[in-house]
Scaffold this motif. Structure first.
Motif, short mmCIF file in Angstrom:
data_model
loop_
_atom_site.label_atom_id
_atom_site.label_comp_id
_atom_site.label_asym_id
_atom_site.label_seq_id
_atom_site.Cartn_x
_atom_site.Cartn_y
_atom_site.Cartn_z
N GLY A 48 -6.97 -9.40 2.48
CA GLY A 48 -6.15 -8.83 3.53
C GLY A 48 -6.17 -7.32 3.44
N GLY A 49 -5.00 -6.72 3.38
CA GLY A 49 -4.90 -5.27 3.27
C GLY A 49 -4.81 -4.76 1.84
N GLU A 50 -4.99 -5.66 0.87
CA GLU A 50 -4.91 -5.28 -0.54
C GLU A 50 -6.31 -5.15 -1.13
OE1 GLU A 50 -1.90 -4.65 -2.10
OE2 GLU A 50 -1.14 -4.89 -0.07
N ALA A 51 -6.48 -4.20 -2.04
CA ALA A 51 -7.77 -3.98 -2.70
C ALA A 51 -7.58 -3.98 -4.21
CB ALA A 51 -8.37 -2.66 -2.27
N THR A 52 -8.55 -4.57 -4.90
CA THR A 52 -8.63 -4.52 -6.36
C THR A 52 -10.05 -4.12 -6.71
OG1 THR A 52 -7.00 -6.29 -6.59
CG2 THR A 52 -8.36 -5.81 -8.50
N ILE A 53 -10.17 -3.14 -7.59
CA ILE A 53 -11.50 -2.73 -8.04
C ILE A 53 -11.53 -2.83 -9.55
CG2 ILE A 53 -13.21 -0.89 -8.09
CD1 ILE A 53 -11.99 0.20 -5.53
N GLY A 70 -4.68 -1.22 -4.87
CA GLY A 70 -4.16 -0.42 -3.77
C GLY A 70 -4.27 -1.12 -2.44
N THR A 71 -4.30 -0.30 -1.40
CA THR A 71 -4.31 -0.81 -0.04
C THR A 71 -5.50 -0.28 0.75
OG1 THR A 71 -2.88 1.00 0.69
CG2 THR A 71 -1.80 -1.04 0.05
N ILE A 72 -5.86 -1.06 1.77
CA ILE A 72 -6.94 -0.70 2.68
C ILE A 72 -6.32 -0.49 4.05
CG2 ILE A 72 -9.05 -1.51 3.80
CD1 ILE A 72 -9.55 -3.22 1.28
N VAL A 73 -6.68 0.61 4.70
CA VAL A 73 -6.20 0.91 6.04
C VAL A 73 -7.42 0.96 6.96
CG1 VAL A 73 -4.99 2.57 7.49
CG2 VAL A 73 -4.30 2.26 5.10
N GLY A 74 -7.37 0.20 8.04
CA GLY A 74 -8.49 0.22 8.99
C GLY A 74 -9.26 -1.08 8.90
N PRO A 75 -10.41 -1.10 9.46
CA PRO A 75 -11.21 0.01 9.95
C PRO A 75 -10.71 0.55 11.29
CG PRO A 75 -12.38 -2.04 10.33
CD PRO A 75 -11.10 -2.38 9.59
N ALA A 76 -11.10 1.79 11.56
CA ALA A 76 -10.78 2.44 12.83
C ALA A 76 -11.95 3.32 13.21
CB ALA A 76 -9.51 3.26 12.69
N LEU A 87 -8.64 4.05 1.89
CA LEU A 87 -8.45 3.31 0.66
C LEU A 87 -7.54 4.13 -0.24
CD1 LEU A 87 -9.48 0.72 -0.73
CD2 LEU A 87 -11.45 2.01 -1.52
N LYS A 88 -6.37 3.57 -0.59
CA LYS A 88 -5.43 4.23 -1.50
C LYS A 88 -5.38 3.39 -2.77
CE LYS A 88 -2.60 6.24 2.09
NZ LYS A 88 -1.94 7.50 1.83
N LEU A 89 -5.75 4.02 -3.89
CA LEU A 89 -5.88 3.31 -5.16
C LEU A 89 -5.07 3.97 -6.25
CD1 LEU A 89 -9.74 2.90 -4.99
CD2 LEU A 89 -8.05 1.11 -4.58
N GLU A 90 -4.70 3.18 -7.25
CA GLU A 90 -3.92 3.70 -8.38
C GLU A 90 -4.19 2.87 -9.62
OE1 GLU A 90 0.78 3.84 -9.29
OE2 GLU A 90 0.16 4.89 -7.45
N THR A 91 -4.16 3.53 -10.77
CA THR A 91 -4.25 2.86 -12.06
C THR A 91 -3.60 3.75 -13.11
OG1 THR A 91 -5.69 1.62 -13.56
CG2 THR A 91 -6.49 3.76 -12.82
#
Length: 130
Positions: A48-53, A70-76, A87-91
């Motif tokens: 969905g709108g969640e990302a894991t790397i 983090g989260t994924i916004v788009g595509p646009a 893509l907003k990521l954090e660790t």
């Protein structure tokens, strides 16, 4: 899903204090002269709108495993017709695992710096044309 790789110049660190900036670039911290780049590579999984790397980060020539979330916004589609994805990521990493061990005691005896450091990345990715 896919692979995300990137690098950043250590000298691109910006602070409002020239003395602090110089100290961060010194061998006590990032040793920018010997290790000028921070590198990352990992496999992106999207739900969905969640990302894991799940990947690896290299700081000061030392590579350690890391998981970014983090989260994924788009595509646009932007006003130039390019497809963009945010893509907003954090660790959180332990800086001492990368040989960044400098510290000093505060007047109360506690260390000035914590070992855990939060890394954040706000990325805008542009899709390649087929």
């Amino acid at each position: 899903d896919g692979t995300l790789t990137g690098e950043a110049r250590i000298e691109s660190i910006q602070t409002k204090d020239e003395n602090l900036q110089g100290h961060l670039l010194s061998p006590e911290f990032f040793d920018a002269e010997r290790h000028p780049m921070l590198r990352f590579s990992g496999e992106l999984e999207r739900e969905g709108g969640e990302a894991t790397i799940d990947g690896e980060i290299t700081i000061k020539g030392i590579t350690q495993p890391v998981v970014l979330r983090g989260t994924i916004v788009g595509p646009a589609v932007d006003h130039f017709g390019a497809t963009r994805v945010g893509l907003k990521l954090e660790t959180t990493i332990d800086r001492t695992q990368f040989d960044i061990k400098w510290n000093m005691p505060l007047p109360n005896g506690e260390p000035a710096l914590a070992n855990d450091v939060t890394l954040k990345a706000d990325l805008t990715l542009v899709a390649k044309e087929a």
